[in-house]
Design an enzyme around this catalytic site. Structure first.
Site, short mmCIF file in Angstrom:
data_model
loop_
_atom_site.label_atom_id
_atom_site.label_comp_id
_atom_site.label_asym_id
_atom_site.label_seq_id
_atom_site.Cartn_x
_atom_site.Cartn_y
_atom_site.Cartn_z
N THR A 181 0.37 -0.89 0.30
CA THR A 181 0.02 -0.20 0.18
C THR A 181 1.07 1.13 0.15
O THR A 181 2.31 1.07 0.25
CB THR A 181 -1.21 -0.55 1.25
OG1 THR A 181 -1.64 0.88 1.12
CG2 THR A 181 -0.47 -0.10 2.44
N GLU A 326 -4.76 -3.03 4.91
CA GLU A 326 -4.53 -3.18 6.41
C GLU A 326 -5.38 -4.17 6.60
O GLU A 326 -5.48 -5.23 7.76
CB GLU A 326 -3.49 -2.55 7.31
CG GLU A 326 -2.09 -1.85 6.93
CD GLU A 326 -3.02 -0.50 5.27
OE1 GLU A 326 -4.03 -0.56 4.60
OE2 GLU A 326 -2.27 0.43 5.99
N LYS A 436 -6.41 10.06 -3.76
CA LYS A 436 -6.91 8.92 -4.23
C LYS A 436 -7.63 9.13 -5.07
O LYS A 436 -8.17 9.54 -5.05
CB LYS A 436 -7.76 8.18 -3.11
CG LYS A 436 -7.71 6.87 -3.59
CD LYS A 436 -8.42 5.79 -2.21
CE LYS A 436 -7.86 4.79 -2.28
NZ LYS A 436 -8.39 3.26 -1.30
N TRP A 441 -3.28 6.02 -5.46
CA TRP A 441 -3.37 6.70 -4.26
C TRP A 441 -2.07 7.64 -5.30
O TRP A 441 -0.88 6.82 -6.41
CB TRP A 441 -2.45 6.12 -3.29
CG TRP A 441 -2.99 5.01 -2.66
CD1 TRP A 441 -3.36 3.60 -2.57
CD2 TRP A 441 -4.25 5.94 -1.56
NE1 TRP A 441 -4.00 3.70 -1.12
CE2 TRP A 441 -4.26 5.14 -0.69
CE3 TRP A 441 -4.72 7.28 -1.47
CZ2 TRP A 441 -5.81 4.98 -0.03
CZ3 TRP A 441 -5.40 7.61 -0.66
CH2 TRP A 441 -5.52 6.41 0.39
P1 ADP Z 1 -7.85 -0.24 -0.79
O1 ADP Z 1 -7.84 -1.50 -1.76
O2 ADP Z 1 -9.59 -0.80 -0.71
O3 ADP Z 1 -8.76 1.11 -1.61
P2 ADP Z 1 -5.95 1.02 0.17
O4 ADP Z 1 -5.42 0.77 1.24
O5 ADP Z 1 -5.29 1.02 -1.17
O6 ADP Z 1 -7.37 -0.15 -0.02
O7 ADP Z 1 -6.93 2.19 0.93
C1 ADP Z 1 -7.74 2.45 2.03
C2 ADP Z 1 -8.43 3.30 2.32
O8 ADP Z 1 -8.79 4.19 0.80
C3 ADP Z 1 -8.47 3.83 3.37
O9 ADP Z 1 -7.78 4.42 4.31
C4 ADP Z 1 -9.84 5.29 2.90
O10 ADP Z 1 -9.13 5.97 3.55
C5 ADP Z 1 -10.31 4.99 1.75
N1 ADP Z 1 -11.42 4.30 1.40
C6 ADP Z 1 -11.01 3.48 0.73
N2 ADP Z 1 -12.49 3.20 1.28
C7 ADP Z 1 -13.90 4.22 1.46
C8 ADP Z 1 -14.85 4.40 1.16
N3 ADP Z 1 -15.69 3.36 0.88
N4 ADP Z 1 -15.00 5.83 1.67
C9 ADP Z 1 -13.95 7.09 1.80
N5 ADP Z 1 -12.50 6.53 0.92
C10 ADP Z 1 -12.59 5.00 0.96
#
Ligand code: ADP
Length: 552
Positions: A181, A326, A436, A441
Site C-alpha cells: 500500500t 491492511e 486517491k 494513490w
Molecule cells: P483499497 O484497495 O480498499 O482502496 P487502500 O489500502 O489502498 O485499500 O486504501 C484504503 C483507504 O481508502 C482508506 O483508509 C480510506 O482512506 C479510503 N477508502 C476506502 N474505502 C473508502 C470508502 N468507502 N469511502 C471513503 N474512503 C475510502
C-alpha cells in the site's frame, strides 16, 4: 485438548470442485472469452502448483503477478498459496521506482505478467532490484516479443504437469498473500496475509451481514486483482461455489455492460469511477441490467447520487463498503438496520452513503487528538482504529511505519470519522497526506519533493481536491522563485513530474501563490489551500482523462 484442522484456503477450492463442478469461470482475456468449470479449474491449479514446484519454488517463497483480472490470474490465487508459497500481487499502475522497490523488498522469484503489461514491466526492470527474479511467465499461450528474460508463456509453463497435486497441510500463520500500500512519505508498505487471515476474511464476507454471497451468485470483480485480492472476491466466490466473471484487461463500460447482460452477473464490485462510467454508458445505450442485484462500491466514498440512480433507475442495491489493504480489506458495509426501510427514501440514502457498520468479528475505536474515545453522536470526530482476525498488526520489514500506524494490535487507519448513534461510520477527512484518484494513490509528498527540486520554484505543495469523476485530483500550489515567468515554470513543473511519475499523477492544475500557508508548527496547511481553492482563479491544463488509472 480441543482440536480442529487449520484455517487455510485449500478446502474452499476442494469444495467448489466437488459440490459445484459445473459452475463456470468466465474471463475476458487478450485472446477472447475463456470459459471453463470449477473441475477444470482445479486441474489447472494443480498443474500450476506442479510447475512452480518444478521451478524450485518452496514453502515461503514469493511469487508475483503483474496482471489484470482474468482466469489465469485467478489460478495463481489458489495455486500459489495452496502449494505453500506466497502470492504477491503487484500494482502495475505504480511508478517504476516503486515497482523496483517492491520487487526488491519482497524478493520475488517468479513474476507472472500480462502481455499488455510486459513492456511496462520490462521498462521497470533494474538488475539490482530484480536480482531475486529467476523468470517471467507471460499470461498467454505464446511468448510475445518482449525484453523480459528468461521468459516463457503460461500454457507451456503448466503444460506437462499432472492435473492432481499432493497439497501440503499448511500452518495457519503461513504467509499466503502480499500486497503493498502507498505510504504517506515515499516507500510503499508491504502487508502480508496469512492463510488464516484470508480464511477469516472469506468467512466473514460471505454472510448477509457483510457481502451476502451464495452459490446462485454470478460475481464480477472489476476492482483490480492487484488491489487487496480484488477485495477477497475470488476467494469468497469460490467458497460459495458461485460463478466467476473476470473483465480482463482495460474493460470499457460497454464491456462491463455486455458481461453483465450475457453472463447474468448478479453482483459486481469496484471504485466509484467505474460506476459513474457505467451510468454514463447506460444513459446513451440500451443494455439489460435485470440480472444485477447489487454493486459493492468502495475504495473511495460512494456518491449518494450513484446509490440513488442505481436504485431508482435499475433496481440495483449499492452496498457501500470501506476497507484497507491492511484489513484484507473489508471493514464496514452500509446495510440498513431493521426498520430503516420505512424511513423516507432520502434518509435511507443518507445512511447508505455512509461507510457503514463494522463487519462482525472486528472491533473499532474512534480516538481524538488527546487519545480519548469520542462519543457516537454523529458529530464528534476522531481517528478510526480497528482490530480483528483479518487486520494486520505490522508491515513487512518496516519498523518505522509500524511505530506510526499501530498501537498494540490496533491499526490506526488514518481515516477521520464520525459514528452516529446507530453505529454508522462516516469518513469526514483523512489524516494521511495522500491523494486517491480513481481508486489509486498519488503521493502528494513525492510530488512536492520533485517540484520543489526545480530551481525556479521557491516553495510548492500538492493538495487533493474533490473531483466528480475521479473523486480526487492533485493540484499543485507553487511559489515561483523571483524573476521567473509563471508560464515557463508551469510547463517545466509538468515536464518534471511526467518524467518521474505516471501521467495520471500530473497535477490537473498549477496554481501560483505568494506564500504557502503554514500551521503553528510550520507545516504546510493544506486545509487552508483546499478551502481557498474553490474561489481561486485557476489555470487550465486538466490531465487528459485517458491517462487515468481505472481506464487501463
Ligand atoms: P483499497 O484497495 O480498499 O482502496 P487502500 O489500502 O489502498 O485499500 O486504501 C484504503 C483507504 O481508502 C482508506 O483508509 C480510506 O482512506 C479510503 N477508502 C476506502 N474505502 C473508502 C470508502 N468507502 N469511502 C471513503 N474512503 C475510502
Amino acid at each position: 485438548m480441543v482440536g480442529a484442522t487449520n484455517q487455510t484456503l485449500r478446502p474452499f477450492m476442494w469444495r467448489a470442485g466437488k459440490l459445484f463442478p459445473d459452475r463456470e469461470i468466465v474471463s475476458r482475456t487478450a485472446e477472447g472469452l475463456t470459459r471453463y468449470t470449477y473441475s477444470e479449474y482445479e486441474g489447472r491449479v494443480a498443474q500450476l502448483a506442479g510447475a512452480l514446484a518444478d521451478a524450485g519454488i518452496e514453502r515461503g517463497d514469493r511469487v508475483a503477478t503483474f496482471c489484470w483480472n482474468h482466469n489465469r490470474h485467478f489460478e495463481t490465487y489458489f495455486g500459489v498459496p495452496s502449494m505453500g508459497a506466497q502470492l504477491h500481487t503487484i500494482n502495475p499502475l505504480l511508478p517504476d521506482h516503486h515497482i523496483q522497490y517492491i520487487v526488491e523488498n519482497a524478493e520475488d522469484r517468479i513474476i507472472f505478467v500480462d502481455p499488455s503489461l510486459a513492456p511496462k514491466l520490462a521498462g521497470a526492470v533494474d538488475e539490482d532490484a530484480f536480482a531475486s527474479v529467476e523468470q517471467f511467465v507471460v499470461m498467454a499461450s505464446e511468448v510475445p516479443d518482449t525484453d523480459l528474460t528468461p521468459v516463457t508463456d503460461y500454457e507451456s509453463f503448466i503444460a506437462d504437469q499432472p492435473t492432481e497435486y499432493d497439497w501440503p497441510d499448511l500452518p495457519e500463520d503461513q504467509p499466503a498473500g502480499m500486497c503493498y500500500t502507498s505510504g504517506t512519505t515515499g516507500k510503499p508498505k508491504g502487508v502480508e496475509y496469512s492463510q488464516q487471515m484470508l480464511w477469516a476474511h472469506t468467512m466473514a464476507t460471505l454472510p448477509k451481514s457483510a457481502l451476502d454471497i451464495g452459490s446462485s451468485d454470478v460475481i464480477m470483480p472489476v476492482v483490480p486483482m492487484f488491489h487487496v485480492n480484488a477485495w477477497g472476491l475470488p476467494f469468497s466466490t469460490t467458497a460459495a461455489g458461485a460463478k466467476h466473471v473476470y473483465p480482463g484487461p482495460s474493460p470499457t463500460p460497454e464491456d462491463l455492460a455486455k458481461l453483465i447482460e450475457e453472463e447474468g452477473v448478479t453482483m459486481t464490485a469496484g471504485v466509484p469511477t467505474v460506476w459513474l462510467g457505467l451510468l454514463e454508458y447506460l444513459d446513451e445505450n440500451d443494455a439489460d441490467m435485470s440480472s444485477l442485484e447489487r454493486i459493492i462500491i468502495g475504495g473511495s466514498a460512494a456518491p449518494k447520487s450513484v446509490i440513488r440512480r442505481f436504485d431508482e433507475e435499475y433496481d440495483v442495491d449499492v452496498l457501500h463498503a470501506w476497507g484497507m489493504t491492511e484489513m484484507s480489506p473489508v471493514g464496514t458495509v452500509a446495510h440498513l438496520k431493521p426498520g430503516m426501510e420505512d424511513l423516507p427514501a432520502e434518509a435511507q440514502y443518507e445512511k447508505r452513503a455512509k461507510q457503514g457498520l463494522l463487519a462482525p468479528g472486528l472491533e473499532m475505536r474512534v480516538v481524538d487528538d488527546d487519545g480519548n474515545e469520542v462519543p457516537w453522536n454523529g458529530e464528534d470526530f476522531g481517528e478510526l482504529w480497528v482490530r480483528g482476525p483479518w487486520v494486520t498488526t505490522e508491515y513487512f520489514e518496516r519498523p518505522d511505519a509500524n511505530e506510526q500506524d499501530f498501537e498494540g494490535n490496533w491499526l490506526k487507519t488514518g481515516d477521520v470519522v464520525t459514528v452516529d448513534e446507530e453505529g454508522y461510520v462516516k469518513i469526514v477527512d483523512r489524516a494521511k497526506d495522500v491523494i486517491k484518484s480513481g481508486g489509486e494513490w498519488i503521493s502528494s509528498v513525492e510530488l512536492e519533493n520533485t517540484i520543489m527540486a526545480h530551481d525556479d520554484v521557491a516553495e510548492a505543495t500538492v493538495v487533493g481536491v474533490p473531483h466528480e469523476r475521479w473523486q480526487e485530483r492533485p493540484v499543485a500550489f507553487v511559489v515561483p522563485a523571483a524573476g521567473v515567468t509563471e508560464d515557463e515554470v508551469k510547463r517545466e513543473v509538468v515536464e518534471l513530474v511526467r518524467k518521474e511519475f505516471p501521467k495520471w499523477w500530473t497535477p490537473d492544475e498549477v496554481v501560483f501563490i505568494d506564500e504557502v500557508p503554514k500551521t503553528a508548527t510550520g507545516k504546510f496547511d493544506k486545509k487552508v489551500l483546499r478551502d481557498q481553492y474553490d474561489d481561486a482563479s485557476l489555470v487550465e491544463g486538466k490531465a487528459p482523462e485517458e491517462d487515468a488509472p481505472t481506464d487501463n
